[in-house]
Design an enzyme around this catalytic site. Structure first.
Site, mmCIF file in Angstrom:
data_model
loop_
_atom_site.group_PDB
_atom_site.id
_atom_site.type_symbol
_atom_site.label_atom_id
_atom_site.label_comp_id
_atom_site.label_asym_id
_atom_site.label_seq_id
_atom_site.Cartn_x
_atom_site.Cartn_y
_atom_site.Cartn_z
ATOM 1 C CG HIS A 156 -1.829 4.844 -1.985
ATOM 2 N ND1 HIS A 156 -0.691 5.594 -1.815
ATOM 3 C CD2 HIS A 156 -2.844 5.729 -2.222
ATOM 4 C CE1 HIS A 156 -0.994 6.884 -1.908
ATOM 5 N NE2 HIS A 156 -2.278 6.993 -2.174
ATOM 6 C CB SER A 277 8.579 -25.715 -8.036
ATOM 7 O OG SER A 277 9.347 -26.158 -6.942
ATOM 8 C CE LYS A 283 5.309 -21.594 -6.534
ATOM 9 N NZ LYS A 283 6.672 -21.525 -6.018
ATOM 10 C CD GLU A 290 9.141 -14.438 -10.471
ATOM 11 O OE1 GLU A 290 8.232 -14.595 -9.644
ATOM 12 O OE2 GLU A 290 10.042 -15.292 -10.680
#
Length: 459
Positions: A156, A277, A283, A290
């Site tokens: 979980h 970024s 970043k 992704e």
């Protein structure tokens, strides 16, 4: 418009209809399979005395010339042709004349395209098989190096019990091993040759279908000509297998994304597999992970689209089946690129082992082992469960781990605890006491790693 039919028609096909019907834009990638299949067909025709030896040699020389010229860039596949079969045959006739007109003897475009797709898919399955093996090898190497890299195991998305990085990655080894085996099963099941099925009912020519099949590396001919031209099960099965591969890549990618976050900091993705970024200079984004996660839906879409396209088609061939190619080509390309990039990312990724171990220690992952300690000292499990719950609550209030709680605090809740509780609940002890097959203990993991090494050596 260049097409191989027309005698029955009294006027030209409307250009929009022709463009809508044509497949040359995407089936052009089947040119090598189409030519190799044609060469085998011609060799069989000559062997059966349907063509002369001279005709056979002229046609094969012409086909080999077309193949060479396309691959060397001397010949472009023109979209004025309806499909790749029309292009190859028309170019052959243009180059060698009358003998080229005999190429299509004893076959239809229906069994021709069925052959081309089977040969193409078989080739791509073997490439995907190699890519999966590369990924399995990277996983195995990483597991071998991390038998004592402790980390929290989750249920979980909550920290549950301590495991090792080797054990965690082993779950993915099992997933991709099943994928590897599925592809091999698919290749065995699909390896029958449809050429000679004709349009749907075979042919009156005395073809030797077994010989053609052997020339092209098939186990034998398909045994029903209607099924031979209309079977697309193997493409559906491939897309299903690719969907499972992508699901496993996506699950793994999700974990990499979480592990790479500032909150976890379990891993450092190599700069070569990250991006920054345009506005935030701090970043470093896990874009490959992704994109793999995102492209999974693309492969799922291909599977669903082909299933829907095939579900209402009566026997035998119908033009709907032309839809199989674009979906299959895109899904194969997507899965292949994702496997290649994900494997490279995984191979270069650095693991913050201290951070992983600290996360396991402060996540009460050894709470179950505290309960086991009490049970081994005569306390009923249900009572032990309650005692450990109170200990965890106390540690939360003090913002410390179970390992850091003083013995007197333990004994305030249960006088069963002795000094040996700390050794009993160390991460190393918690993990290595789990020695059943499939567990994270070092002894159990070493046995599994040997099985994995043998698997890769034999496959």
């Amino acid at each position: 418009m260049a097409q191989l039919w027309g005698g029955r028609f009294t006027k030209e096909t409307d250009q929009l209809v022709y463009d809508f019907n044509a497949s040359i834009r995407f089936d052009r990638r089947l040119y090598a399979e189409d030519i190799r299949g044609s060469i085998a067909h011609v060799m069989m025709l000559a062997r059966q005395n349907i063509l002369t030896e001279a005709e056979k040699e002229d046609i094969i020389e012409g086909l080999e010339g077309i193949l060479s010229d396309v691959e060397n860039g001397k010949l472009s596949i023109s979209e004025k042709y309806e499909d790749i079969h029309s292009f190859v045959e028309a170019t052959l006739i243009e180059r060698i004349g009358e003998p080229g007109k005999k190429l299509h003897t004893g076959r239809s475009r229906n069994d021709q395209v069925a052959l081309d797709m089977k040969m193409y898919v078989r080739s791509e399955v073997r490439k995907l098989d190699d890519l999966l093996r590369d990924l399995l090898q990277v996983l195995l190497s990483t597991m071998e190096e991390n038998l004592e890299t402790y980390m929290p195991g989750f249920t979980h998305l909550q920290k549950a019990q301590p495991v090792t990085l080797a054990h965690h990655l082993g779950a993915y080894f099992e997933m991709f091993k099943r994928d590897h085996e599925r592809l091999r099963d698919l290749e065995k099941r699909m390896n029958t040759c449809p050429l000679g099925s004709g349009a749907l009912a075979g042919t009156t020519y005395p073809l030797d279908r077994q010989y053609t099949a052997s020339l092209l590396g098939f186990d034998g001919p398909t045994l029903n000509s209607m099924d031979g031209v209309s079977d697309r099960d193997y493409i559906v099965e491939l897309l299903s297998d690719l969907s499972l591969i992508m699901m496993h890549l996506s699950r793994f990618s999700e974990e990499v994304i979480i592990w790479n976050s500032n909150e976890y900091q379990f891993v450092e993705i190599d700069d070569a597999y990250s991006t920054g970024s345009s506005i935030m200079p701090q970043k470093k984004n896990p874009d490959i992970a992704e994109l793999v996660r995102g492209k999974t839906g693309r492969v799922y879409g291909a599977l669903n689209a082909l299933l829907v396209s095939m579900k209402g088609i009566p026997l035998a061939y119908n033009k709907d089946m032309q839809e199989d190619k674009e979906w299959a080509f895109d899904a194969i390309d997507t899965a292949r690129h994702c496997l290649t990039l994900f494997t490279g990312m995984l191979e270069t990724m650095q693991y913050h082992k201290d951070r992983m171990e600290e996360s396991a220690r402060h996540g009460f992952t050894n709470a179950t082992d505290v309960a086991d300690y009490l049970v081994n000292h005569g306390v009923a499990f249900r009572d032990a469960h309650g005692i450990v719950g109170r200990l965890v609550l106390l540690c939360i209030e003090k913002n410390i781990a179970l390992d850091d709680l003083p013995l007197e605090e333990y004994r305030k809740i249960s006088d069963v605890f002795e000094e040996d509780i700390y050794e009993a609940i160390s991460l190393k002890t918690c993990v290595n006491r789990r020695v059943t097959t499939g567990a994270p203990g070092k002894e159990a993991m070493e046995q599994v790693l040997e099985i994995y090494r043998t698997y890769l050596e034999e496959n």
